[in-house]
Enzyme design. Structure first.
Site, short mmCIF file in Angstrom:
data_model
loop_
_atom_site.label_atom_id
_atom_site.label_comp_id
_atom_site.label_asym_id
_atom_site.label_seq_id
_atom_site.Cartn_x
_atom_site.Cartn_y
_atom_site.Cartn_z
N CYS A 95 0.86 -1.20 0.00
CA CYS A 95 0.00 0.00 0.00
C CYS A 95 0.89 1.25 0.00
O CYS A 95 0.62 2.21 -0.72
CB CYS A 95 -0.94 0.01 1.21
N HIS A 142 -0.27 -9.79 -5.18
CA HIS A 142 0.62 -9.35 -6.26
C HIS A 142 0.91 -10.52 -7.18
O HIS A 142 0.87 -11.68 -6.77
CB HIS A 142 1.92 -8.77 -5.69
N ASP A 195 10.80 -6.09 -9.20
CA ASP A 195 10.98 -6.65 -7.87
C ASP A 195 12.32 -6.17 -7.31
O ASP A 195 13.32 -6.10 -8.02
CB ASP A 195 10.95 -8.19 -7.93
N ASN A 231 2.00 -16.40 -5.34
CA ASN A 231 2.17 -17.14 -4.10
C ASN A 231 1.01 -16.78 -3.16
O ASN A 231 0.74 -15.60 -2.93
CB ASN A 231 3.51 -16.80 -3.46
N HIS A 282 -6.09 -2.55 -1.43
CA HIS A 282 -5.51 -3.60 -0.57
C HIS A 282 -6.38 -4.86 -0.60
O HIS A 282 -7.54 -4.83 -0.19
CB HIS A 282 -5.33 -3.13 0.87
N GLY A 336 4.84 -19.63 -0.07
CA GLY A 336 5.93 -18.65 -0.18
C GLY A 336 5.49 -17.21 -0.19
O GLY A 336 6.29 -16.32 -0.49
N THR A 390 5.15 -13.76 1.11
CA THR A 390 5.80 -13.02 2.19
C THR A 390 5.19 -11.64 2.40
O THR A 390 5.32 -11.05 3.47
CB THR A 390 7.31 -12.86 1.92
P1 5GP Z 1 5.93 -13.02 -2.26
O1 5GP Z 1 7.06 -13.73 -1.57
O2 5GP Z 1 4.96 -12.43 -1.25
O3 5GP Z 1 5.27 -13.81 -3.33
O4 5GP Z 1 6.61 -11.82 -3.03
C1 5GP Z 1 6.97 -10.61 -2.44
C2 5GP Z 1 7.97 -9.98 -3.35
O5 5GP Z 1 8.04 -8.60 -3.07
C3 5GP Z 1 9.40 -10.54 -3.18
O6 5GP Z 1 9.85 -11.06 -4.43
C4 5GP Z 1 10.21 -9.33 -2.73
O7 5GP Z 1 11.50 -9.31 -3.27
C5 5GP Z 1 9.37 -8.16 -3.22
N1 5GP Z 1 9.46 -6.94 -2.43
C6 5GP Z 1 9.41 -6.84 -1.08
N2 5GP Z 1 9.47 -5.55 -0.71
C7 5GP Z 1 9.57 -4.81 -1.85
C8 5GP Z 1 9.65 -3.42 -2.11
O8 5GP Z 1 9.66 -2.57 -1.22
N3 5GP Z 1 9.72 -3.03 -3.42
C9 5GP Z 1 9.71 -3.95 -4.45
N4 5GP Z 1 9.79 -3.46 -5.68
N5 5GP Z 1 9.61 -5.28 -4.24
C10 5GP Z 1 9.55 -5.70 -2.95
ZN ZN Z 2 -1.76 -3.31 1.14
#
Ligand code: 5GP
Ligand code: ZN
Length: 108
Positions: A5, A94, A28, A81, A44, A87, A89
């Site tokens: 957000c 997204h 990313d 994910n 959100h 996975g 996080t």
């Molecule tokens: P998930 O693990 O939830 O599927 O993916 C989260 C993704 O967000 C990860 O690949 C991580 O590298 C990316 N990420 C986390 N924080 C940030 C951020 O502040 N900016 C960007 N551009 N990517 C982020």
């Molecule tokens: Zn959010």
């Protein structure tokens, strides 16, 4: 507080590849492939489990191929994910667009 957000709020033209009414597309921060983009709905939504916004999901899915084409890739992987075991996080829905290398199947 939700980091995506915040990212959506502070999105500016230097970091954002696409600034659509419904989503942003950014690189990313920790790429796992030469091309690693994130498509993040502006609204959100915690995960796919909480998602009923067909319009936004449809828009993102259909726009991904346009961005992939712009990046000169016609082979790529889309990953959502969902939940800790898968996975996830960041608890804001997204879509990962991964490309620029070969990928294993099944995923680890
Ligand atoms: P998930 O693990 O939830 O599927 O993916 C989260 C993704 O967000 C990860 O690949 C991580 O590298 C990316 N990420 C986390 N924080 C940030 C951020 O502040 N900016 C960007 N551009 N990517 C982020
Ligand atoms: Zn959010």
């Amino acid at each position: 507080m939700c980091i995506f957000c915040d990212l959506v709020k502070s999105a500016d033209s230097s970091s954002v590849l696409v600034n659509d009414d419904a989503y942003v597309c950014v690189r990313d921060i920790n790429p796992v492939s030469p091309i690693h983009l994130l498509f993040i709905p502006k609204k959100h939504i915690g995960s796919l489990n909480e998602c009923s916004d067909e319009e936004t999901v449809g828009k993102i899915m259909c726009d991904m191929k346009k961005i992939a084409k712009k990046m000169n890739i016609d082979s790529y992987r889309v990953v959502v994910n969902t939940g800790k075991d898968a996975g996830q996080t960041v608890e804001h829905l997204h879509f990962h667009l991964l490309g620029g290398r070969t990928f294993d199947w099944p995923p680890g």
